[in-house]
Design an enzyme around this catalytic site. Structure first.
Site, short mmCIF file in Angstrom:
data_model
loop_
_atom_site.label_atom_id
_atom_site.label_comp_id
_atom_site.label_asym_id
_atom_site.label_seq_id
_atom_site.Cartn_x
_atom_site.Cartn_y
_atom_site.Cartn_z
N HIS A 123 92.61 35.74 17.46
CA HIS A 123 93.55 34.87 16.76
C HIS A 123 94.45 34.16 17.76
O HIS A 123 94.57 32.96 17.76
CB HIS A 123 94.37 35.68 15.76
CG HIS A 123 95.27 34.85 14.89
ND1 HIS A 123 96.10 35.38 13.94
CD2 HIS A 123 95.47 33.51 14.82
CE1 HIS A 123 96.78 34.42 13.34
NE2 HIS A 123 96.41 33.26 13.86
N GLU A 181 97.45 27.05 18.54
CA GLU A 181 97.86 28.29 19.20
C GLU A 181 98.60 27.99 20.50
O GLU A 181 99.62 28.62 20.80
CB GLU A 181 96.64 29.17 19.48
CG GLU A 181 96.04 29.81 18.24
CD GLU A 181 97.02 30.72 17.52
OE1 GLU A 181 97.62 31.59 18.19
OE2 GLU A 181 97.19 30.57 16.31
N HIS A 185 102.51 28.74 20.63
CA HIS A 185 102.81 29.96 21.38
C HIS A 185 102.80 29.76 22.90
O HIS A 185 103.69 30.25 23.59
CB HIS A 185 101.79 31.05 21.00
CG HIS A 185 101.78 31.38 19.55
ND1 HIS A 185 102.83 32.02 18.92
CD2 HIS A 185 100.85 31.15 18.58
CE1 HIS A 185 102.54 32.19 17.63
NE2 HIS A 185 101.35 31.66 17.40
#
Length: 313
Positions: A123, A181, A185
């Protein structure tokens, strides 16, 4: 050589302790012309039979890693993130403030393209704050929306191939997922700032470092195999004590593991989050399994859960 379609367990090498595998750099030297990371060596993704090493199980410990790019090499005694009281917010050798790294995996409902029944998928790698809360879309590192293009520019096509099998989007494209992502992040990792690369910096180096580090850690954490060793395998009828699953994964990884479940009763095992600190920078540091409790470390699963087989598309 292009990778063959096979399961994650068969595709990734189990040569001794899995944590020691990360001593093999995910990029050799750099080209004399542009300081670009070199192509991933085939040994990193060697195809071996895990049964050849069935008694060697991952142990807790710090994971050595060679830097991929022009990022500075940090001192061996660099502080461990979330474990240092000195103000080092601007240091390129100390991940801060997002010093609690979560390597998160999915147990997908469906068999994904190129995968197999026993594949958990990646993920993301999330730099949460030390108290378990998190920032997002921080801008400490530049944003990128063309992840495949950047990785291939730096001759990382083999990494892209593996990401297309094990870091896959349920909806939309994989490239969209990777950009999400990274921008949500990766931009919160202070050591990926261009200034940490000095004069060697070229746009996109931080992208290579982020994705190679995330995938490198993921490949040491075969959640399917860890559960299988504990006698827990996908079954349409069986239920398992959540505590048994938790213990199996924490014994396997040495780290705190947060479990997430779906379903109306929160009894369908769906995600596993492995928690780490980092000693040094994200690029060249060492992942240190985190076992402490913190705000945000609670899962949402029922006391007994189901681990369902995947459905074929």
């Amino acid at each position: 050589m292009a990778p063959q379609t096979t399961s994650l367990r068969a595709a990734l090498a189990y040569a001794g302790n899995l944590f020691s595998q990360l001593q093999v750099p995910l990029g050799g030297g750099r080209s004399d012309s542009d300081n670009a990371p070199s192509r991933l060596p085939s040994s990193v993704f060697g195809h071996t039979n895990p049964a050849d090493n069935s008694n060697n199980f991952p142990a807790a410990g710090i994971t050595p890693y060679d830097p991929l790019s022009g990022a500075p090499t940090c001192p061996i005694d660099s502080p461990v993130s979330c474990n240092n009281k000195t103000s080092t917010e601007d240091s390129c050798c100390f991940v801060n403030p997002g010093g609690r790294l979560l390597l998160t995996q999915f147990w997908d409902e469906e068999t994904h393209v190129g995968g197999a029944e026993e594949d958990w998928t990646l993920h993301g790698l999330w730099p949460d704050l030390c108290d378990g809360s998190f920032d997002q879309f921080c801008g400490m590192a530049p944003k990128f929306n063309n992840i495949t293009e950047v990785l291939e520019h730096y001759d990382q096509s083999e990494l892209v191939e593996y990401m297309n099998r094990y870091w896959v989007a349920k909806y939309g494209t994989n490239d969209h997922l990777w950009a999400h992502e990274y921008n949500k992040h990766g931009t919160c990792v202070n050591t990926l700032a261009p200034s940490c690369y000095g004069d060697a910096y070229k746009p996109g180096m931080e992208v290579v470092d982020y994705f190679a580090r995330a995938f490198g850690l993921f490949r040491t954490l075969d959640t399917y195999r860890a559960l299988q060793r504990a006698g827990i395998e996908p079954d349409p009828r069986a239920t398992h004590p959540l505590a048994k699953i938790q213990a199996a994964l924490e014994d396997f990884s040495g780290s705190r593991v947060i479990l997430k479940c779906g379903g109306a009763r929160h009894d369908l095992l769906h995600e596993a989050w492995y928690v780490y600190f980092v000693q040094g920078s994200l690029q060249s540091g060492e992942f240190v399994p985190a076992r402490d409790s913190f705000h945000g470390d609670k899962g949402n699963c029922a006391k007994n859960v189901r681990y369902l087989p995947k459905r074929s598309k």
